[in-house]
Design a protein around this motif. Sequence first.
Motif, PDB file in Angstrom:
ATOM      1  N   ALA A  73       0.838  -1.213   0.000  1.00 11.58           N
ATOM      2  CA  ALA A  73       0.000   0.000   0.000  1.00 11.58           C
ATOM      3  C   ALA A  73       0.868   1.256   0.000  1.00 11.58           C
ATOM      4  O   ALA A  73       0.557   2.231  -0.700  1.00 11.58           O
ATOM      5  CB  ALA A  73      -0.933  -0.010   1.204  1.00 11.58           C
ATOM      6  N   TYR A  74       1.944   1.235   0.766  1.00 12.26           N
ATOM      7  CA  TYR A  74       2.884   2.365   0.791  1.00 12.26           C
ATOM      8  C   TYR A  74       3.435   2.616  -0.616  1.00 12.26           C
ATOM      9  O   TYR A  74       3.503   3.758  -1.069  1.00 12.26           O
ATOM     10  CB  TYR A  74       4.016   2.074   1.783  1.00 12.26           C
ATOM     11  N   SER A  75       3.812   1.540  -1.300  1.00 13.41           N
ATOM     12  CA  SER A  75       4.338   1.671  -2.670  1.00 13.41           C
ATOM     13  C   SER A  75       3.272   2.257  -3.604  1.00 13.41           C
ATOM     14  O   SER A  75       3.577   3.096  -4.447  1.00 13.41           O
ATOM     15  CB  SER A  75       4.804   0.317  -3.201  1.00 13.41           C
ATOM     16  N   ILE A  76       2.040   1.818  -3.445  1.00 17.32           N
ATOM     17  CA  ILE A  76       0.952   2.318  -4.293  1.00 17.32           C
ATOM     18  C   ILE A  76       0.715   3.803  -4.027  1.00 17.32           C
ATOM     19  O   ILE A  76       0.637   4.603  -4.959  1.00 17.32           O
ATOM     20  CB  ILE A  76      -0.339   1.507  -4.071  1.00 17.32           C
ATOM     21  N   PHE A  77       0.607   4.167  -2.774  1.00 22.71           N
ATOM     22  CA  PHE A  77       0.266   5.555  -2.441  1.00 22.71           C
ATOM     23  C   PHE A  77       1.405   6.536  -2.670  1.00 22.71           C
ATOM     24  O   PHE A  77       1.167   7.735  -2.803  1.00 22.71           O
ATOM     25  CB  PHE A  77      -0.257   5.658  -1.006  1.00 22.71           C
ATOM     26  N   THR A  78       2.644   6.035  -2.717  1.00 18.15           N
ATOM     27  CA  THR A  78       3.777   6.943  -2.974  1.00 18.15           C
ATOM     28  C   THR A  78       4.298   6.830  -4.402  1.00 18.15           C
ATOM     29  O   THR A  78       5.278   7.479  -4.739  1.00 18.15           O
ATOM     30  CB  THR A  78       4.935   6.672  -1.985  1.00 18.15           C
ATOM     31  N   SER A  79       3.638   6.015  -5.234  1.00 12.04           N
ATOM     32  CA  SER A  79       4.102   5.861  -6.615  1.00 12.04           C
ATOM     33  C   SER A  79       4.011   7.191  -7.353  1.00 12.04           C
ATOM     34  O   SER A  79       3.025   7.912  -7.238  1.00 12.04           O
ATOM     35  CB  SER A  79       3.303   4.784  -7.354  1.00 12.04           C
ATOM     36  N   GLY A  80       5.057   7.494  -8.070  1.00 11.70           N
ATOM     37  CA  GLY A  80       5.087   8.728  -8.836  1.00 11.70           C
ATOM     38  C   GLY A  80       5.454   9.952  -8.013  1.00 11.70           C
ATOM     39  O   GLY A  80       5.561  11.042  -8.542  1.00 11.70           O
TER      40      GLY A  80
ATOM     41  N   ILE B 145       4.659   0.099 -10.714  1.00 10.88           N
ATOM     42  CA  ILE B 145       4.510   0.056  -9.257  1.00 10.88           C
ATOM     43  C   ILE B 145       3.085  -0.328  -8.878  1.00 10.88           C
ATOM     44  O   ILE B 145       2.872  -1.170  -8.001  1.00 10.88           O
ATOM     45  CB  ILE B 145       4.894   1.416  -8.624  1.00 10.88           C
ATOM     46  N   LEU B 146       2.103   0.278  -9.541  1.00  8.96           N
ATOM     47  CA  LEU B 146       0.709  -0.009  -9.225  1.00  8.96           C
ATOM     48  C   LEU B 146       0.353  -1.466  -9.513  1.00  8.96           C
ATOM     49  O   LEU B 146      -0.307  -2.122  -8.705  1.00  8.96           O
ATOM     50  CB  LEU B 146      -0.221   0.927  -9.998  1.00  8.96           C
ATOM     51  N   VAL B 147       0.805  -1.981 -10.645  1.00 13.20           N
ATOM     52  CA  VAL B 147       0.474  -3.364 -11.022  1.00 13.20           C
ATOM     53  C   VAL B 147       1.159  -4.361 -10.091  1.00 13.20           C
ATOM     54  O   VAL B 147       0.513  -5.257  -9.535  1.00 13.20           O
ATOM     55  CB  VAL B 147       0.842  -3.641 -12.502  1.00 13.20           C
ATOM     56  N   ILE B 148       2.456  -4.219  -9.887  1.00 10.30           N
ATOM     57  CA  ILE B 148       3.189  -5.208  -9.090  1.00 10.30           C
ATOM     58  C   ILE B 148       2.755  -5.149  -7.627  1.00 10.30           C
ATOM     59  O   ILE B 148       2.591  -6.178  -6.967  1.00 10.30           O
ATOM     60  CB  ILE B 148       4.721  -5.068  -9.264  1.00 10.30           C
TER      61      ILE B 148
END
Length: 192
Positions: free
Chosen positions: A85-92, A171-174
């Motif tokens: 979730a951290y990776s998703i919310f901080t992607s980009g 990032i979102l997909v993985i």
Amino acid sequence: MEDFWLYLKLGFDHVLDWNAYDHVLFLTALVASYTFQQSKKVIWLVTLFTIGHVLSLALSAYDLIRVDSSIIEFLIPVSIIFTAAYSIFTSGKPKGKINLLYFITFFFGLVHGFGFSTYFNMLAQGSDNLLLMLVEFALGIELAQIIVVFIVLLLGFIVQNIFRFSKRDWILVISSLVLGMTIPILVENWMF
């Protein structure tokens, strides 16, 4: 020397065990947003995870801390879900120099280490040199984690440069895949 290879292999197999793939999921979510150019940061994250993992094994092996295994079995998928979730919310978004992720990674290393402590303690009974055993095991963990990280970074490179996915989409997909694979583990361990 035979013991060295035994405990190194035990650490290596612990990370790459197909029946307990929580390490692979955690590492995948952890490094999905990084590239080969950021290898130094990635190695620091992986090493912090290993240090936390081995520290909790040492605390347990020396009988300094005991943690209820059902709580740990619940916290392991929580740590993976949090990281994804951290990776998703901080992607980009640009990552700062001092990153909360370093502390979180160390803490999650502690959690994952306690998850393996019961088995490790059985192996350590009667060991002449527990500290050496822990170091050998840690080397195996670190080597396996570096292999996983290399594969994730390589896949990210291929997907972003050959198939032209944006970094954010990768990032979102993985991270979503990791979430999807981890939620059933969480549900399985929900009732502790």
